[in-house]
Design an enzyme around this catalytic site. Structure first.
Site, PDB file in Angstrom:
ATOM      1  N   GLY A  46      -6.932  -1.350  15.091  1.00 51.04           N
ATOM      2  CA  GLY A  46      -7.277   0.060  14.960  1.00 51.04           C
ATOM      3  C   GLY A  46      -7.320   0.511  13.513  1.00 51.04           C
ATOM      4  O   GLY A  46      -7.832   1.580  13.208  1.00 51.04           O
ATOM      5  N   LEU A  97       0.825  -1.211   0.000  1.00 55.83           N
ATOM      6  CA  LEU A  97       0.000   0.000   0.000  1.00 55.83           C
ATOM      7  C   LEU A  97       0.859   1.261   0.000  1.00 55.83           C
ATOM      8  O   LEU A  97       0.541   2.241  -0.681  1.00 55.83           O
ATOM      9  CB  LEU A  97      -0.933   0.005   1.218  1.00 55.83           C
ATOM     10  CG  LEU A  97      -2.048  -1.045   1.204  1.00 55.83           C
ATOM     11  CD1 LEU A  97      -2.780  -1.062   2.544  1.00 55.83           C
ATOM     12  CD2 LEU A  97      -3.040  -0.777   0.074  1.00 55.83           C
ATOM     13  N   TYR A 112     -12.465 -10.074  17.756  1.00 58.36           N
ATOM     14  CA  TYR A 112     -11.240 -10.277  18.536  1.00 58.36           C
ATOM     15  C   TYR A 112     -11.539 -11.362  19.544  1.00 58.36           C
ATOM     16  O   TYR A 112     -12.502 -11.236  20.327  1.00 58.36           O
ATOM     17  CB  TYR A 112     -10.831  -8.983  19.243  1.00 58.36           C
ATOM     18  CG  TYR A 112     -10.319  -7.937  18.296  1.00 58.36           C
ATOM     19  CD1 TYR A 112      -9.098  -8.093  17.649  1.00 58.36           C
ATOM     20  CD2 TYR A 112     -11.060  -6.801  18.025  1.00 58.36           C
ATOM     21  CE1 TYR A 112      -8.624  -7.129  16.768  1.00 58.36           C
ATOM     22  CE2 TYR A 112     -10.596  -5.833  17.134  1.00 58.36           C
ATOM     23  CZ  TYR A 112      -9.373  -6.010  16.519  1.00 58.36           C
ATOM     24  OH  TYR A 112      -8.902  -5.067  15.639  1.00 58.36           O
ATOM     25  N   ASP A 145       5.099   0.268   6.694  1.00 63.47           N
ATOM     26  CA  ASP A 145       5.597  -0.600   7.760  1.00 63.47           C
ATOM     27  C   ASP A 145       7.115  -0.504   7.914  1.00 63.47           C
ATOM     28  O   ASP A 145       7.646  -0.850   8.976  1.00 63.47           O
ATOM     29  CB  ASP A 145       5.205  -2.063   7.491  1.00 63.47           C
ATOM     30  CG  ASP A 145       3.764  -2.361   7.907  1.00 63.47           C
ATOM     31  OD1 ASP A 145       3.024  -1.411   8.226  1.00 63.47           O
ATOM     32  OD2 ASP A 145       3.376  -3.548   7.907  1.00 63.47           O
ATOM     33  N   LEU A 185      15.369  -5.509  -4.900  1.00 65.39           N
ATOM     34  CA  LEU A 185      16.540  -4.664  -4.673  1.00 65.39           C
ATOM     35  C   LEU A 185      17.569  -5.531  -3.960  1.00 65.39           C
ATOM     36  O   LEU A 185      17.278  -6.125  -2.916  1.00 65.39           O
ATOM     37  CB  LEU A 185      16.161  -3.481  -3.774  1.00 65.39           C
ATOM     38  CG  LEU A 185      17.343  -2.639  -3.318  1.00 65.39           C
ATOM     39  CD1 LEU A 185      17.761  -1.662  -4.394  1.00 65.39           C
ATOM     40  CD2 LEU A 185      16.992  -1.873  -2.037  1.00 65.39           C
ATOM     41  N   GLN A 221      -7.095  -5.124   1.542  1.00 58.32           N
ATOM     42  CA  GLN A 221      -5.781  -4.848   0.958  1.00 58.32           C
ATOM     43  C   GLN A 221      -5.608  -5.576  -0.382  1.00 58.32           C
ATOM     44  O   GLN A 221      -5.038  -5.032  -1.330  1.00 58.32           O
ATOM     45  CB  GLN A 221      -4.710  -5.316   1.946  1.00 58.32           C
ATOM     46  CG  GLN A 221      -3.313  -4.927   1.568  1.00 58.32           C
ATOM     47  CD  GLN A 221      -2.381  -4.977   2.758  1.00 58.32           C
ATOM     48  OE1 GLN A 221      -2.828  -4.904   3.904  1.00 58.32           O
ATOM     49  NE2 GLN A 221      -1.110  -5.098   2.511  1.00 58.32           N
ATOM     50  N   GLU A 256       9.173  -4.893  -6.884  1.00 57.11           N
ATOM     51  CA  GLU A 256       8.515  -5.738  -5.880  1.00 57.11           C
ATOM     52  C   GLU A 256       8.987  -7.169  -6.076  1.00 57.11           C
ATOM     53  O   GLU A 256       8.888  -7.724  -7.164  1.00 57.11           O
ATOM     54  CB  GLU A 256       6.982  -5.647  -6.047  1.00 57.11           C
ATOM     55  CG  GLU A 256       6.183  -6.712  -5.320  1.00 57.11           C
ATOM     56  CD  GLU A 256       6.421  -6.745  -3.806  1.00 57.11           C
ATOM     57  OE1 GLU A 256       6.279  -5.696  -3.149  1.00 57.11           O
ATOM     58  OE2 GLU A 256       6.788  -7.834  -3.280  1.00 57.11           O
TER      59      GLU A 256
HETATM   60  C1  FAD Z   1      -2.597 -10.321   9.305  1.00 58.74           C
HETATM   61  C2  FAD Z   1      -2.574  -8.839   9.161  1.00 58.74           C
HETATM   62  C3  FAD Z   1      -3.749  -8.123   9.327  1.00 58.74           C
HETATM   63  C4  FAD Z   1      -3.746  -6.741   9.213  1.00 58.74           C
HETATM   64  N1  FAD Z   1      -4.915  -6.065   9.372  1.00 58.74           N
HETATM   65  C5  FAD Z   1      -4.935  -4.729   9.196  1.00 58.74           C
HETATM   66  C6  FAD Z   1      -6.154  -3.987   9.252  1.00 58.74           C
HETATM   67  O1  FAD Z   1      -7.234  -4.540   9.444  1.00 58.74           O
HETATM   68  N2  FAD Z   1      -6.106  -2.641   9.044  1.00 58.74           N
HETATM   69  C7  FAD Z   1      -4.921  -2.007   8.761  1.00 58.74           C
HETATM   70  O2  FAD Z   1      -4.921  -0.793   8.520  1.00 58.74           O
HETATM   71  N3  FAD Z   1      -3.756  -2.662   8.721  1.00 58.74           N
HETATM   72  C8  FAD Z   1      -3.722  -3.999   8.915  1.00 58.74           C
HETATM   73  N4  FAD Z   1      -2.555  -4.672   8.802  1.00 58.74           N
HETATM   74  C9  FAD Z   1      -1.327  -3.914   8.525  1.00 58.74           C
HETATM   75  C10 FAD Z   1      -1.165  -3.601   7.044  1.00 58.74           C
HETATM   76  O3  FAD Z   1      -1.343  -4.762   6.291  1.00 58.74           O
HETATM   77  C11 FAD Z   1       0.224  -3.016   6.831  1.00 58.74           C
HETATM   78  O4  FAD Z   1       0.413  -1.933   7.703  1.00 58.74           O
HETATM   79  C12 FAD Z   1       0.409  -2.520   5.394  1.00 58.74           C
HETATM   80  O5  FAD Z   1       0.261  -3.576   4.498  1.00 58.74           O
HETATM   81  C13 FAD Z   1       1.782  -1.913   5.217  1.00 58.74           C
HETATM   82  O6  FAD Z   1       2.005  -1.673   3.862  1.00 58.74           O
HETATM   83  P1  FAD Z   1       3.464  -1.465   3.311  1.00 58.74           P
HETATM   84  O7  FAD Z   1       3.298  -1.152   1.862  1.00 58.74           O
HETATM   85  O8  FAD Z   1       4.216  -0.510   4.132  1.00 58.74           O
HETATM   86  O9  FAD Z   1       4.191  -2.869   3.519  1.00 58.74           O
HETATM   87  P2  FAD Z   1       3.936  -4.275   2.843  1.00 58.74           P
HETATM   88  O10 FAD Z   1       2.524  -4.460   2.449  1.00 58.74           O
HETATM   89  O11 FAD Z   1       4.546  -5.270   3.757  1.00 58.74           O
HETATM   90  O12 FAD Z   1       4.770  -4.219   1.492  1.00 58.74           O
HETATM   91  C14 FAD Z   1       6.184  -4.259   1.487  1.00 58.74           C
HETATM   92  C15 FAD Z   1       6.590  -4.927   0.200  1.00 58.74           C
HETATM   93  O13 FAD Z   1       7.987  -4.769   0.009  1.00 58.74           O
HETATM   94  C16 FAD Z   1       8.458  -5.919  -0.666  1.00 58.74           C
HETATM   95  N5  FAD Z   1       9.910  -5.997  -0.474  1.00 58.74           N
HETATM   96  C17 FAD Z   1      10.608  -6.118   0.687  1.00 58.74           C
HETATM   97  N6  FAD Z   1      11.931  -6.110   0.451  1.00 58.74           N
HETATM   98  C18 FAD Z   1      12.074  -5.998  -0.902  1.00 58.74           C
HETATM   99  C19 FAD Z   1      13.215  -5.945  -1.771  1.00 58.74           C
HETATM  100  N7  FAD Z   1      14.484  -5.991  -1.304  1.00 58.74           N
HETATM  101  N8  FAD Z   1      12.999  -5.833  -3.097  1.00 58.74           N
HETATM  102  C20 FAD Z   1      11.735  -5.772  -3.596  1.00 58.74           C
HETATM  103  N9  FAD Z   1      10.625  -5.825  -2.829  1.00 58.74           N
HETATM  104  C21 FAD Z   1      10.805  -5.932  -1.493  1.00 58.74           C
HETATM  105  C22 FAD Z   1       7.707  -7.045   0.010  1.00 58.74           C
HETATM  106  O14 FAD Z   1       7.675  -8.196  -0.816  1.00 58.74           O
HETATM  107  C23 FAD Z   1       6.332  -6.440   0.216  1.00 58.74           C
HETATM  108  O15 FAD Z   1       5.413  -6.753  -0.814  1.00 58.74           O
HETATM  109  C24 FAD Z   1      -2.534  -6.063   8.929  1.00 58.74           C
HETATM  110  C25 FAD Z   1      -1.351  -6.783   8.761  1.00 58.74           C
HETATM  111  C26 FAD Z   1      -1.369  -8.152   8.860  1.00 58.74           C
HETATM  112  C27 FAD Z   1      -0.086  -8.913   8.647  1.00 58.74           C
END
Ligand code: FAD
Length: 496
Positions: free
Chosen positions: A297, A10, A210, A288, A133, A109, A30
């Site tokens: 939340g 995201l 929950y 993240d 990367l 998501q 990715e």
């Molecule tokens: C089970 C679960 C339930 C959740 N429920 C909720 C919810 O209800 N509401 C909410 O708001 N949030 C929720 N979250 C949290 C939410 O999913 C995350 O905060 C959000 O996805 C973060 O997005 P991001 O893009 O920062 O990271 P990510 O979605 O983790 O994306 C990071 C990406 O980077 C890629 N990557 C990593 N290293 C490399 C590299 N060297 N080269 C290329 N690609 C790479 C990975 O493959 C990954 O696809 C939940 C999380 C989980 C695990």
């Protein structure tokens, strides 16, 4: 030159989309072959929907949401009860219509990421899946990155003026930069499955339970509906489980017939951790990679999208030479303190909803009203001109907006539309006086003459003016007509 975005979750997709909106292309790499195949985060808050409206994808999120626009969240021993507490009933969230014309959406998501990816591409981004990367170096002029095509094994080198670390909670980039993190650490490790079953009237079509139940591994977990009717995701403490037994305990139906359709989300750490710095030279952390919170939340997914919204306009203006590189120094002081704050809020919710055994006197009190978290946080950095009497409060009550620099531009209805809809493409001036419109227009800014209701809400007199950034944050205001717009803009954009 394209900005390199690592990670197509995201936060990465949002960054790429908003970069495109502001006229700068992104290369997103990715390592996975596609966007997420797990539902994970569900729900877009109204402030996120306002940002998504700017990019033209808000209605796509609504269309990709379940048609039943209600959501139920409870704390219970099982889906069948007993229920210990109702957190949300028959709505997606509290009524915030006084603060925004944007609505809540309930998109998962799994469905939200393709919406962002499609729009990012339309706006000029290239998204390379199955590409990782491998390593990077930065120097005074840019970042050199080595990428590996995971299908062919071939590596290549690219140059980018900036790199965005959207690489998730493990963030290899953050680690390589030696950026530490702080917080309460790993709180538990969960594991889960998606299963199919007929839960009939036991659980509504959109619900999150929950679970607090000593008979479940780890003493609890969560049970959540998915986009597919009759399909649910259950998550409990780590271990090698008899999943039918877990599902029957979680649903509270001892003889339930259920079929596991997807083993996934295995060993998900529930973490509370915020990076010590959100920027290092030409690399900026989002999503993240910057902060991980317990999933209690809904802020993980929402703040991931909002990080892209807040960072991309700054990157774009610097890359286009319209702002000094110092503008990017504001990313850390604007996003990190707020991240610390919401991470603590989600931790408090986690303790209440999932781990009452962790309750102690270090818990933060839940923010009241909760709209403060969505609309009331303030950006406090050199990219806003704070007034001399500013108390630097991080949160203010958006129901009583002050219009102070650093706060979010308040919503006021004008001609049937929210004034917020005027913002987003560039800097905007709102004023009651023609002279400010003329000055703003000379500087190439959009400017609007507004009436008393707007000027009063923004805390300015009829001769005053307010300058709003592309991320809806008030950069500066002139209460009675004093001040110079050109030098203000130079300061905000770090051109001096
Ligand atoms: C089970 C679960 C339930 C959740 N429920 C909720 C919810 O209800 N509401 C909410 O708001 N949030 C929720 N979250 C949290 C939410 O999913 C995350 O905060 C959000 O996805 C973060 O997005 P991001 O893009 O920062 O990271 P990510 O979605 O983790 O994306 C990071 C990406 O980077 C890629 N990557 C990593 N290293 C490399 C590299 N060297 N080269 C290329 N690609 C790479 C990975 O493959 C990954 O696809 C939940 C999380 C989980 C695990």
């Amino acid at each position: 030159m394209r900005v390199l975005v690592v990670g197509a979750g995201l936060s990465g997709l949002s960054t790429a989309m908003y970069l495109g909106l502001h006229g700068v292309q992104a290369l997103v790499v990715e390592r996975h072959p596609s966007t997420s195949i797990y539902p994970k985060a569900r729900g877009q808050f109204p402030h996120t929907m306002e940002a998504l409206r700017l990019a033209g994808v808000d209605q796509k999120m609504v269309a990709a949401s379940p048609s039943d626009q209600t959501f139920k969240i409870v704390i219970a021993a099982s889906a069948a009860g007993p229920v210990f507490k109702e957190i949300l009933v028959d709505q997606l969230g509290p009524d915030l219509s006084a603060l925004s014309t944007a609505v809540w959406a309930g998109c998962s998501q799994e469905r939200a990421e393709p919406v962002l990816a499609e729009r990012a591409r339309e706006l000029g981004a290239e998204i390379r899946f199955a590409t990782e990367l491998v390593e990077f170096q930065q120097d005074d002029d840019g970042v050199t990155a080595t990428l590996r095509d995971l299908t062919t094994g071939e590596t290549s080198e690219i140059r980018a003026p900036y790199m965005v670390a959207a690489d998730g909670h493990r963030s290899p980039i953050r680690a390589a930069l030696g950026i530490g993190h702080h917080g309460r650490g790993v709180l538990g490790t969960g594991t889960g499955v998606v299963f199919r079953a007929d839960l009939g009237d036991v659980i509504p079509p959109n619900a999150l339970v929950y679970l607090q139940n000593p008979e479940l591994p780890g003493g609890g977990g969560s049970l959540v509906t998915t986009d597919e009717p009759s399909q649910y995701a259950v998550s409990v403490g780590l271990g090698d489980h008899d999943w039918l037994k877990v599902i029957r305990t979680a649903t509270g139906i001892p003889d339930l017939a259920a079929e596991v359709v997807q083993h996934g989300m295995t060993s998900t750490d529930i973490k509370h951790s915020v990076a010590d710095r959100f920027s290092d030279g030409r690399v900026h952390l989002v999503g993240d990679a910057a902060r991980v919170m317990p999933p209690t939340g809904g802020f993980g997914g929402n703040s991931a999208i909002m990080d892209g919204f807040h960072l991309a306009w700054k990157l774009a203006m610097v890359v286009r030479g319209e702002a000094g590189p110092g503008l990017l120094d504001s990313h850390d002081p604007e996003q990190r303190p707020w991240s610390d704050f919401i991470a603590e809020q989600q931790y408090t919710a986690y303790v209440e909803r999932m781990r009452p055994d962790l309750a102690d006197d270090t818990l933060a009190s839940p923010v009241d009203p909760v709209s403060k978290l969505f609309f009331g946080y303030r950006c406090l950095s050199d990219a806003v001109i704070l007034e001399p009497d500013d108390d630097r409060e991080l949160l203010e009550n958006p129901e009583e907006p002050t219009g102070r620099p650093g706060s979010r531009a308040p919503h006021v209805m004008v001609d049937g539309k929210s004034v917020v809809e005027l913002f987003g493409r560039g800097f905007v001036v709102l004023t009651g006086a023609q002279q400010w419109v003329d000055r703003a227009t000379d500087l190439g800014l959009d400017a609007y003459l507004v009436g008393d209701e707007v000027t009063k809400t923004y805390g300015i007199g009829a001769e005053g003016a307010v300058l709003v950034r592309p991320d809806f944050v008030i950069a500066w205001r002139s209460m009675q007509g004093e001040g110079d717009l050109a030098s203000t803009l130079d300061r905000v954009l770090s051109r001096v």
